[in-house]
Design a protein around this motif. Structure first.
Motif, mmCIF file in Angstrom:
data_model
loop_
_atom_site.group_PDB
_atom_site.id
_atom_site.type_symbol
_atom_site.label_atom_id
_atom_site.label_comp_id
_atom_site.label_asym_id
_atom_site.label_seq_id
_atom_site.Cartn_x
_atom_site.Cartn_y
_atom_site.Cartn_z
ATOM 1 N N UNK A 25 35.670 11.190 17.882
ATOM 2 C CA UNK A 25 35.310 11.755 16.578
ATOM 3 C C UNK A 25 34.393 12.976 16.667
ATOM 4 N N UNK A 26 33.331 12.976 17.472
ATOM 5 C CA UNK A 26 32.471 14.172 17.513
ATOM 6 C C UNK A 26 33.229 15.443 17.918
ATOM 7 N N UNK A 27 34.145 15.334 18.875
ATOM 8 C CA UNK A 27 34.927 16.500 19.285
ATOM 9 C C UNK A 27 35.780 17.012 18.128
ATOM 10 N N UNK A 28 36.521 16.107 17.487
ATOM 11 C CA UNK A 28 37.407 16.547 16.412
ATOM 12 C C UNK A 28 36.627 17.032 15.196
ATOM 13 N N UNK A 29 35.481 16.416 14.910
ATOM 14 C CA UNK A 29 34.646 16.904 13.803
ATOM 15 C C UNK A 29 34.197 18.337 14.084
ATOM 16 N N UNK A 41 45.164 24.784 9.724
ATOM 17 C CA UNK A 41 45.390 23.356 9.531
ATOM 18 C C UNK A 41 45.564 22.896 8.098
ATOM 19 N N UNK A 42 44.885 23.518 7.145
ATOM 20 C CA UNK A 42 44.883 22.992 5.800
ATOM 21 C C UNK A 42 45.088 24.102 4.783
ATOM 22 N N UNK A 50 32.521 16.329 8.379
ATOM 23 C CA UNK A 50 32.579 15.167 9.279
ATOM 24 C C UNK A 50 33.259 13.984 8.585
ATOM 25 N N UNK A 51 32.995 13.799 7.296
ATOM 26 C CA UNK A 51 33.611 12.699 6.553
ATOM 27 C C UNK A 51 35.125 12.884 6.458
ATOM 28 N N UNK A 52 35.576 14.109 6.220
ATOM 29 C CA UNK A 52 37.013 14.371 6.153
ATOM 30 C C UNK A 52 37.673 14.154 7.508
ATOM 31 N N UNK A 53 36.995 14.532 8.581
ATOM 32 C CA UNK A 53 37.533 14.308 9.913
ATOM 33 C C UNK A 53 37.562 12.814 10.227
ATOM 34 N N UNK A 56 40.590 11.534 8.629
ATOM 35 C CA UNK A 56 41.749 11.903 9.453
ATOM 36 C C UNK A 56 41.881 10.949 10.638
ATOM 37 N N UNK A 57 40.756 10.643 11.283
ATOM 38 C CA UNK A 57 40.779 9.749 12.439
ATOM 39 C C UNK A 57 41.272 8.360 12.039
ATOM 40 N N UNK A 58 40.771 7.826 10.924
ATOM 41 C CA UNK A 58 41.232 6.506 10.465
ATOM 42 C C UNK A 58 42.734 6.519 10.218
ATOM 43 N N UNK A 59 43.232 7.569 9.587
ATOM 44 C CA UNK A 59 44.666 7.682 9.328
ATOM 45 C C UNK A 59 45.458 7.806 10.623
#
Length: 185
Positions: A25-29, A41-42, A50-53, A56-59
């Motif tokens: 998560x820290x890398x992708x955030x 991307x969007x 960070x919350x949106x990432x 994304x990670x949960x999905x």
């Protein structure tokens, strides 16, 4: 993208591709928050929080089980550094071409319109840390995923596997993605 039973990871000469994990998560955030990454991307190209990432990670983690698809973390063998992601996602697009503009598309099956003919595809997508852009990692990872999808999952990349780095269509401003896409026409 899922890995077949008994397959822990995919490998190429310089890369290991493995499932994304919560520790990533820290890398992708960080990279989702970079304007030079977010622009591809969007819609609107806005960096993500960070919350949106985390969402994304949960999905992404849920997609491994629900869809048997998803992104894989791309790790450079040389130093074990996480440098990006690459994988397959379910893409749903309008079947008929609109009068103006591009066909609308959705990732996954949530929020699909009613009364519109839709086509279900797989999309090969990737995102890398800008620090490694231009070194051939995207091409190498995409080839690895493409070959796995074709040879193990039996997906036809020529007819039904879209290759893009978000918006790699021919009119896209994303020249590197168009270049990669052009290699496999």
């Amino acid at each position: 993208m899922t890995l077949a039973h008994g397959t822990d990871q995919l490998e190429s000469d310089r890369l290991v591709l493995r499932r994304v994990g919560p520790g990533d998560l820290p890398f992708f955030a960080r990279i989702h928050g970079l304007p030079e990454v977010a622009r591809y991307l969007w819609p609107g190209g806005r960096p993500r929080s960070c919350e949106q990432t985390a969402s994304w990670m949960r999905n992404t983690l849920a997609s491994y089980e629900r869809l048997a698809l998803g992104y894989l973390a791309v790790v450079r063998k040389e130093d074990d550094a996480l440098i990006g992601r690459c994988g397959l996602m379910e893409l749903v697009i309008e079947s008929a071409a609109p009068e103006h503009g591009l066909r609308k598309g959705w990732f996954g099956q949530e929020g699909l319109p009613v009364g519109v003919r839709l086509t279900f595809e797989c999309e090969l997508g990737y995102t890398f840390d800008p620090a490694v852009w231009g070194q051939g990692f995207a091409t190498e990872a995409a080839r690895c995923v493409r070959d796995y999808a074709r040879d193990v999952l039996r997906l036809s990349y020529r007819s039904r596997l879209f290759i893009r780095r978000t918006s790699a269509h021919s009119g896209s401003p994303n020249a590197p993605a168009r270049g990669l896409m052009g290699k496999w026409k």
